[in-house]
Design a protein around this motif. Structure first.
Motif, short mmCIF file in Angstrom:
data_model
loop_
_atom_site.label_atom_id
_atom_site.label_comp_id
_atom_site.label_asym_id
_atom_site.label_seq_id
_atom_site.Cartn_x
_atom_site.Cartn_y
_atom_site.Cartn_z
N PRO A 163 0.83 -1.21 0.00
CA PRO A 163 0.00 0.00 0.00
C PRO A 163 0.86 1.26 0.00
N LEU A 164 0.37 2.28 -0.65
CA LEU A 164 1.14 3.52 -0.77
C LEU A 164 1.52 4.08 0.59
N SER A 165 0.59 4.01 1.56
CA SER A 165 0.89 4.56 2.89
C SER A 165 2.04 3.83 3.56
N VAL A 166 2.27 2.57 3.20
CA VAL A 166 3.40 1.81 3.75
C VAL A 166 4.69 2.18 3.02
N VAL A 167 4.62 2.26 1.69
CA VAL A 167 5.82 2.56 0.91
C VAL A 167 6.34 3.96 1.22
N LEU A 168 5.44 4.90 1.46
CA LEU A 168 5.87 6.26 1.77
C LEU A 168 6.61 6.35 3.10
N ARG A 169 6.53 5.32 3.90
CA ARG A 169 7.28 5.28 5.16
C ARG A 169 8.65 4.63 4.99
N CYS A 170 8.99 4.27 3.77
CA CYS A 170 10.33 3.80 3.43
C CYS A 170 11.07 4.93 2.71
N ARG A 171 12.38 4.83 2.71
CA ARG A 171 13.16 5.78 1.89
C ARG A 171 13.01 5.34 0.43
N VAL A 172 12.53 6.24 -0.41
CA VAL A 172 12.27 5.93 -1.82
C VAL A 172 13.06 6.91 -2.67
N ARG A 173 14.06 6.41 -3.38
CA ARG A 173 14.98 7.29 -4.11
C ARG A 173 14.33 7.96 -5.32
N TYR A 174 13.16 7.52 -5.73
CA TYR A 174 12.47 8.23 -6.80
C TYR A 174 12.34 9.71 -6.45
N PHE A 175 12.08 10.00 -5.18
CA PHE A 175 11.78 11.37 -4.77
C PHE A 175 13.02 12.24 -4.66
N SER A 176 14.18 11.63 -4.54
CA SER A 176 15.42 12.41 -4.41
C SER A 176 16.29 12.36 -5.66
N ASP A 177 16.23 11.26 -6.41
CA ASP A 177 17.15 11.07 -7.54
C ASP A 177 16.44 10.77 -8.86
N GLY A 178 15.14 10.95 -8.90
CA GLY A 178 14.39 10.60 -10.11
C GLY A 178 14.46 11.62 -11.23
N MET A 179 15.09 12.76 -11.01
CA MET A 179 15.24 13.84 -12.00
C MET A 179 13.94 14.57 -12.30
N VAL A 180 12.94 13.81 -12.76
CA VAL A 180 11.63 14.35 -13.10
C VAL A 180 10.60 13.36 -12.57
N LEU A 181 9.47 13.86 -12.06
CA LEU A 181 8.44 12.98 -11.53
C LEU A 181 7.07 13.49 -11.95
N GLY A 182 6.28 12.58 -12.55
CA GLY A 182 4.94 12.95 -13.00
C GLY A 182 4.39 11.90 -13.92
N SER A 183 3.43 12.27 -14.73
CA SER A 183 2.87 11.33 -15.70
C SER A 183 3.93 10.98 -16.74
N GLU A 184 3.69 9.90 -17.45
CA GLU A 184 4.66 9.47 -18.46
C GLU A 184 4.88 10.55 -19.51
N ASP A 185 3.80 11.21 -19.95
CA ASP A 185 3.93 12.26 -20.96
C ASP A 185 4.72 13.45 -20.43
N PHE A 186 4.46 13.83 -19.19
CA PHE A 186 5.19 14.96 -18.60
C PHE A 186 6.68 14.65 -18.51
N VAL A 187 7.02 13.47 -18.03
CA VAL A 187 8.42 13.11 -17.88
C VAL A 187 9.10 13.05 -19.25
N ARG A 188 8.43 12.48 -20.24
CA ARG A 188 9.01 12.38 -21.57
C ARG A 188 9.31 13.77 -22.13
N LYS A 189 8.36 14.69 -22.01
CA LYS A 189 8.57 16.03 -22.54
C LYS A 189 9.69 16.77 -21.81
#
Length: 316
Positions: free
Chosen positions: A253-279
């Protein structure tokens, strides 16, 4: 890490910075001073703080930045200047009244001052430079210390201005103290935007209104469908959650994962929908290795992607 700006529209960034060697240098006093400086420098810079978390050795801020070229009147420049420099200092001796006179006269000095101040507006690099330098000066003076305080420059992740993407990043930021084991509920951690908003902070409430008009609705993102830790949402240990995510490549569940360190939020460069990230990735400078969107793993992220795969050490 460089900024990635979407022209002619509001842009959102998750900004992070850590102390040298990750030393836990900040007690309650230091965190309170940095918290106040975040709001002060944001108002000067013309950026909006959506939420933040100040920890013992690092801080996170989610900011909204106006489009490039947004005009700022001379009166507004003076107001912002006075907010950051209410009285002369050894490193900035000019009173706001003198600045106001130079801008009104519009001679060479006034034009140069206006140009220098405008360069510092609506820019995440200038915002972070001013914030970190200002806090370093205060911290070193208060400790009779000298030398650098922060490691590297800062990290930034461009976030889509979609309510779900912003809400997810904001929740990750506000849950920092929960992940660190300092509190079990972010409302009890005074150095984050959610707690300040619940305490009646006008700017904090206005910031979080970007992600949800209702703080009760935002709390559902922090805790899942319910209002708190119940129905087994918190029954899984952190160690077990990381094992499921990393070794079994499973989903939680998202509420569980958000209590872990998730590198998407610090090292993902861009975060959003697939179209937004691609552009956003298409706007990378020529010569940069071409990247593609990577769907986020480990939970139901509702279609969110990032700009890099981060295959190793993603969760922790």
């Amino acid at each position: 890490m460089g900024k990635r700006k979407v022209s002619n529209q509001l842009a959102y960034y998750h900004l992070m910075s850590r102390t040298v060697n990750g030393e836990a240098l900040f007690g309650d006093r230091e965190r309170e001073v940095l918290r106040k400086m975040i709001w002060q420098v944001a108002e000067f810079s013309g950026v909006r703080v959506v939420t933040y978390a100040v920890m013992k050795n690092h801080f996170h801020i989610l900011v909204e930045v106006p489009p490039a070229g947004t005009e700022v009147s001379d009166a507004e420049l003076v107001r912002r200047y006075r907010k950051l420099y209410p009285k002369p200092t050894p490193w900035n001796p000019m009173p706001a009244e003198v600045l106001e006179g130079h801008l009104k006269d519009n001679f060479l000095d006034g034009r140069e001052l206006r140009k220098a101040l405008i360069r510092r507006m609506h820019d995440v690099s200038e915002f972070m430079r001013t914030l970190k330098l200002r806090f370093t000066l205060w911290f070193n003076r208060s400790r009779d210390r000298f030398g650098p305080l922060w490691s590297a420059r800062f990290k930034s992740v461009l976030v889509e201005g979609d309510r779900w993407a912003l809400r997810t990043v904001a929740a990750y930021i506000d849950l920092n103290a929960v992940r660190a084991g300092l509190v079990s509920d972010p409302k009890d951690y005074r150095f984050c935007g959610y707690a300040e908003a619940l305490g009646g902070g006008r700017l904090a409430r206005a910031g979080l209104s970007v992600v949800d008009k209702d703080l009760a609705g935002y709390r559902q993102t922090l805790y899942g469908a319910g209002d708190g830790e119940k129905d087994g949402k918190a029954s899984i240990s952190h160690e077990e959650a990381v094992r499921v995510l990393q070794e079994e490549k499973g989903k939680l569940p998202l509420s569980v994962v958000l209590r872990c360190r998730v590198r998407y939020f610090s090292d993902g460069m861009v975060l959003g929908s697939e179209d937004f990230v691609r552009k956003a990735l298409e706007d990378e400078p020529d010569g940069t290795r071409r990247r593609r969107p990577h769907p986020m793993q480990g939970s139901d992220w509702k279609g969110l992607s990032v700009g890099t795969g981060l295959r190793k050490g993603l969760f922790g």
